[in-house]
Design an enzyme around this catalytic site. Structure first.
Site, mmCIF file in Angstrom:
data_model
loop_
_atom_site.group_PDB
_atom_site.id
_atom_site.type_symbol
_atom_site.label_atom_id
_atom_site.label_comp_id
_atom_site.label_asym_id
_atom_site.label_seq_id
_atom_site.Cartn_x
_atom_site.Cartn_y
_atom_site.Cartn_z
ATOM 1 N N GLU A 1 0.837 -1.208 0.000
ATOM 2 C CA GLU A 1 0.000 0.000 0.000
ATOM 3 C C GLU A 1 0.872 1.258 0.000
ATOM 4 O O GLU A 1 0.593 2.219 -0.728
ATOM 5 C CB GLU A 1 -0.927 -0.011 1.224
ATOM 6 C CG GLU A 1 -1.892 1.161 1.215
ATOM 7 C CD GLU A 1 -2.639 1.305 2.534
ATOM 8 O OE1 GLU A 1 -3.116 0.291 3.077
ATOM 9 O OE2 GLU A 1 -2.738 2.445 3.015
ATOM 10 N N THR B 1 -2.937 3.086 5.641
ATOM 11 C CA THR B 1 -4.212 3.145 6.376
ATOM 12 C C THR B 1 -4.262 2.304 7.645
ATOM 13 O O THR B 1 -5.214 2.405 8.411
ATOM 14 C CB THR B 1 -5.353 2.666 5.464
ATOM 15 O OG1 THR B 1 -4.963 1.414 4.914
ATOM 16 C CG2 THR B 1 -5.651 3.650 4.367
ATOM 17 N N SER C 1 0.840 -8.937 8.353
ATOM 18 C CA SER C 1 -0.295 -8.007 8.355
ATOM 19 C C SER C 1 0.020 -6.818 9.258
ATOM 20 O O SER C 1 0.250 -6.981 10.460
ATOM 21 C CB SER C 1 -1.546 -8.744 8.846
ATOM 22 O OG SER C 1 -2.497 -7.822 9.315
ATOM 23 N N ASN D 1 -1.949 -4.231 10.192
ATOM 24 C CA ASN D 1 -2.942 -3.877 11.218
ATOM 25 C C ASN D 1 -2.929 -4.879 12.365
ATOM 26 O O ASN D 1 -3.095 -4.514 13.524
ATOM 27 C CB ASN D 1 -4.331 -3.707 10.586
ATOM 28 C CG ASN D 1 -4.986 -5.009 10.215
ATOM 29 O OD1 ASN D 1 -5.641 -5.629 11.029
ATOM 30 N ND2 ASN D 1 -4.799 -5.462 8.973
HETATM 31 S S1 SF4 Z 1 -7.812 -2.237 6.520
HETATM 32 FE FE1 SF4 Z 1 -9.487 -2.877 5.188
HETATM 33 S S2 SF4 Z 1 -10.921 -1.134 5.089
HETATM 34 FE FE2 SF4 Z 1 -8.948 -0.408 5.877
HETATM 35 S S3 SF4 Z 1 -7.858 0.347 4.067
HETATM 36 FE FE3 SF4 Z 1 -7.182 -1.764 4.409
HETATM 37 S S4 SF4 Z 1 -8.544 -3.003 3.159
HETATM 38 FE FE4 SF4 Z 1 -9.499 -0.982 3.362
#
Ligand code: SF4
Length: 409
Positions: free
Chosen positions: A178, A244, A312, A314
């Site tokens: 990303e 993000t 990952s 997040n």
């Molecule tokens: S975590 Fe999910 S909703 Fe947030 S930018 Fe990434 S793919 Fe999109």
């Protein structure tokens, strides 16, 4: 929010029911208190928000529909669709091939791809350079572009601030798909630079205050800034955008550090001319999952299990948050990492490898924190709950568990 068609094998009956009960009582998702499920002597505290986000569901729906609709076509993903091993493995089994690995290294040469092939763009999006290669090959990706709208929102934001003369600072991991996609767009509009952590921001702030040498900053950021980046000139007006999935607290800290440095130079009254207002470039799922995890951490638990892909972003941030409070935090990507002899094979983010911890689950009554990242299927949580009950020889009665849960919420 839109309903997506997700293959049933990613769903979990027990987790679906918990979600349904919570949503019926709290449709606006204001109550971040955890969902507590009691299974004999194991009390599992599940985050209010976890698992597949909008962007991941959208990408999964498009991928599986494409596989079904085009059985005679070769289907490629530019790279991993999302950072989840189970999902990527299933796509591979269904005949999808990955053109690049997560770092952008080529796995399949472009010469082997032609205009009859289907190329799916993953949820992270892709760089302008790769879109150009696909265009030259006459490959139309419009129908197969799963780029998350929340990533596109960041791209729109950076274009706006860049056009206003601000240098775009991207807070993200330089190697992440990303961030590479975002950086390729930022470079097109003007000077831009990637910062990976607070330490790098501090170095830039020191340089801006005359306390760091240009030689050092050039060396540190040599592969992380746009061509001909002029450190003396291009750090005058800044706008920070995020990958993000970064930590909300760190994002705020980074903007504060730049703001404070620029206030000292230009005064509070002029600061709006020197730092763009960009506090809204984390996605909703990142915010919800982090806030739910912080709320979960108010519970006194014996151990925490965080589920998701080891690459990952997040999920890794959820592990970081949890580890600060709970020493016994175990990051796993599958229920198979819970071994029958009460051992757990878990990923150590500092060592960057899996290690084994023995006797991780107390035999007495215990409290377990359980949550997952935005690319993790619910079925993994159910499988983990099953494994925990097996270790303590508990027979699970799903109906009774849900009935008890419903009575308490
Ligand atoms: S975590 Fe999910 S909703 Fe947030 S930018 Fe990434 S793919 Fe999109």
């Amino acid at each position: 929010m839109k309903k997506f068609q997700i293959p049933l094998f990613y769903n979990s009956n027990i987790i679906d029911q918990i979600r349904r009960i919570r949503e019926s009582k709290d449709p606006r998702k204001k109550d971040l208190s955890p969902s507590l499920i009691k299974i004999d002597n194991i009390h599992v505290y599940i985050g209010r928000h976890f698992g597949f986000c909008y962007g991941v569901k959208n990408a999964i729906e498009i991928c599986y529909q494409t596989i079904e609709k085009y059985p005679n076509k070769r289907i490629f993903l530019l790279s991993q669709m999302i950072h989840n091993q189970a999902v990527n493995d299933d796509l591979l089994e269904n005949g999808v091939s990955f053109i690049m690995d997560t770092h952008g290294n080529q796995l399949i040469k472009w010469d082997n791809i032609n205009q009859d092939d289907i190329i799916i763009i993953p949820a992270f999006g892709t760089s302008l350079e790769i879109l150009e290669i696909l265009k030259e090959k006459n490959i139309n990706t419009e129908k197969f572009d799963t780029t998350c709208p929340f990533v596109e929102k960041v791209w729109n934001r950076l274009e706006q601030i860049s056009r206003k003369g601000f240098t775009v600072v991207i807070y993200g991991t330089a190697q992440h798909e990303e961030t590479r996609s975002t950086f390729s767009r930022a470079k097109k509009y003007g000077p831009s630079i990637i910062v990976e952590d607070i330490e790098e921001v501090q170095i830039l702030c020191n340089f801006m205050s005359g306390k760091e040498s240009e030689f050092n900053v050039k060396k540190i950021f040599q592969n992380k800034c746009s061509e001909n980046f002029n450190f003396k000139k291009d750090l005058a007006k800044l706008g920070v955008v995020n990958q993000t999935t970064m930590l909300a607290s760190e994002t705020k800290h980074i903007i504060d550090l730049f703001t404070n440095t620029l206030v000292l130079k230009h005064g509070e009254e002029n600061i709006k001319n020197y730092i763009a207002n960009t506090r809204d470039t984390l996605c909703y799922a990142t915010n919800e999952n982090q806030e739910s995890t912080l709320r979960l951490l108010r519970e006194e638990v014996d151990l925490a299990i965080i589920v998701g892909g080891y690459n990952s972003s997040n999920t890794t941030h959820l592990v970081e948050l949890t580890s600060e409070k709970t020493e016994k935090t175990y990051f796993i990507n599958s229920a198979k990492k819970i071994l029958p002899n009460n051992s757990i094979k878990h990923f150590d983010i500092a060592l960057k490898k899996e290690i084994i911890t023995k006797n991780f689950l107390p035999k007495k009554e215990c409290k377990v924190l359980l949550t997952s990242g935005a690319s993790c299927p619910d079925i993994l949580l159910e499988n983990i709950i099953m494994k925990l009950t097996e270790i303590n020889n508990i027979t699970i009665d799903q109906k009774a568990i849900i009935k008890d849960f419903e009575m308490r919420y």
